[in-house]
Enzyme design. Structure first.
Site, mmCIF file in Angstrom:
data_model
loop_
_atom_site.group_PDB
_atom_site.id
_atom_site.type_symbol
_atom_site.label_atom_id
_atom_site.label_comp_id
_atom_site.label_asym_id
_atom_site.label_seq_id
_atom_site.Cartn_x
_atom_site.Cartn_y
_atom_site.Cartn_z
ATOM 1 N N ASP A 44 0.832 -1.210 0.000
ATOM 2 C CA ASP A 44 0.000 0.000 0.000
ATOM 3 C C ASP A 44 0.870 1.266 0.000
ATOM 4 O OD1 ASP A 44 0.842 -0.063 2.610
ATOM 5 O OD2 ASP A 44 -1.163 -0.138 3.506
ATOM 6 N N ASP A 83 -0.898 -6.518 -0.370
ATOM 7 C CA ASP A 83 -1.178 -5.868 0.910
ATOM 8 C C ASP A 83 -2.677 -5.719 1.130
ATOM 9 O OD1 ASP A 83 0.267 -4.964 3.042
ATOM 10 O OD2 ASP A 83 0.945 -3.113 2.085
ATOM 11 N N LYS A 111 -0.678 -9.820 2.891
ATOM 12 C CA LYS A 111 0.011 -9.277 4.078
ATOM 13 C C LYS A 111 -0.988 -8.400 4.815
ATOM 14 C CE LYS A 111 3.216 -5.838 3.859
ATOM 15 N NZ LYS A 111 2.539 -4.777 4.634
ATOM 16 N N GLU A 113 -1.536 -5.882 8.339
ATOM 17 C CA GLU A 113 -0.887 -5.134 9.422
ATOM 18 C C GLU A 113 -1.675 -5.271 10.717
ATOM 19 O OE1 GLU A 113 -0.149 -0.983 8.670
ATOM 20 O OE2 GLU A 113 0.802 -1.394 6.748
ATOM 21 N N GLU A 180 8.695 -4.233 11.044
ATOM 22 C CA GLU A 180 9.174 -2.954 10.483
ATOM 23 C C GLU A 180 9.655 -2.051 11.611
ATOM 24 O OE1 GLU A 180 6.556 -1.150 7.634
ATOM 25 O OE2 GLU A 180 7.681 0.740 7.623
HETATM 26 O O1 KIV Z 1 3.335 -1.274 1.745
HETATM 27 C C1 KIV Z 1 4.535 -1.577 1.779
HETATM 28 O O2 KIV Z 1 5.291 -1.304 0.858
HETATM 29 C C2 KIV Z 1 5.015 -2.277 2.958
HETATM 30 C C3 KIV Z 1 6.486 -2.484 3.072
HETATM 31 C C4 KIV Z 1 7.159 -1.217 3.373
HETATM 32 C C5 KIV Z 1 6.828 -3.570 4.032
HETATM 33 O O3 KIV Z 1 4.258 -2.656 3.807
#
Ligand code: KIV
Length: 265
Positions: A44, A83, A111, A113, A180
């Site tokens: 994202d 993401d 992924k 968060e 991170e």
């Molecule tokens: O969105 C993204 O690019 C990320 C990375 C920085 C790990 O989550």
């Protein structure tokens, strides 16, 4: 041959590091594949580097789907991770819905968060055949709650909480853990306790894989970048820069102490 989760587990077992980069379009998808980057993330961060926002919050599931389709059209080598953007995991149902769209757009895994509150999301996604990477530490979608893009888990209590959350997420079925902006010593402790591969960004060298934003390592646009970024762009072609990054992750040259943070203990 293309990279799968089994490939990443094998690299971890063999103590071989792997390289991950963000990717948002078909041309870069081809370059990532040619450079044999193991994991590409349709992150994202596209809200910042492509759309020009000052955070990732405006990015939608539709945006990530659009860019995932573009990357998947050319990137035949890498594992494609998409993401889950801001508020796409507000309930388990919305996580399932968002993941369905991302996987149907060509992602191989998602992924997400958060922290230990993700446990029911991870369980439900896994039950439905969706591999998951849990992203902890500095979670940029919470930038306002965190009062800025800051190093996390500096104090022992926060570090212990992060490590416990990661272990619980692994138990719930997370295939990868991504951390991170946390101190190197916290990453080291986490790495020693986890069985699944650990990916870091601004988390020091004690990870199985490293990830960076491709535009950052190419210094696009030129200017100040976070401490953990190394500029591979000057005087190189894009493919040479990305290949050098992969080589340095594999041989442990990147990240050096100058790209890592110190914690309390
Ligand atoms: O969105 C993204 O690019 C990320 C990375 C920085 C790990 O989550």
């Amino acid at each position: 041959m293309s990279v799968t989760i089994a490939t990443l587990n094998k690299l971890k077992r063999e103590n071989r590091k792997f390289a991950c980069l963000t990717c948002y379009d078909s041309s870069f998808g081809q370059v990532m594949s040619d450079a044999e980057i193991e994991v590409v993330l349709i992150g994202d961060t596209l809200g910042m580097v492509i759309q020009g926002h000052n955070s990732t919050l405006p990015v939608t599931v539709d945006n990530i789907c659009y860019h995932t389709k573009a990357v998947a059209s050319s990137c035949s080598y890498s594992l494609i991770m998409a993401d889950m953007p801001f508020m796409s995991a507000r309930t388990v149902e919305s996580s399932m819905d968002s993941a369905m769209q991302l996987m149907q757009a060509g992602a191989h895994m998602v992924k997400i968060e958060g922290s230990d509150w993700l446990i029911p999301h991870v369980k439900a996604l896994k039950q439905n055949g969706v591999p998951v990477c849990a992203h902890l530490g500095l979670t940029p979608q919470s930038v306002h709650a965190l009062s800025g893009f800051k190093v996390q888990a500096k104090q022992d209590s926060a570090a212990n909480h992060l490590i416990n959350a990661a272990l619980q997420l692994e138990k719930a079925g997370a295939d990868l853990i991504l951390v991170e902006c946390i101190p190197t010593n916290v990453t080291e402790k986490l790495h020693a306790s986890l069985s699944v591969p650990l990916i870091g960004i601004g988390a020091g060298p004690n990870c199985d894989g490293q990830i960076l934003v491709t535009y950052d390592i190419l210094d696009l646009p030129p200017g100040k970048k976070p401490k953990f970024v190394k500029n591979y762009g000057s005087n190189h072609s894009i493919l040479a820069a990305i290949s050098q990054y992969k080589q340095e992750v594999q041989d442990g040259t990147y990240p050096g102490p100058e790209h890592s943070f110190l914690g309390a203990s």
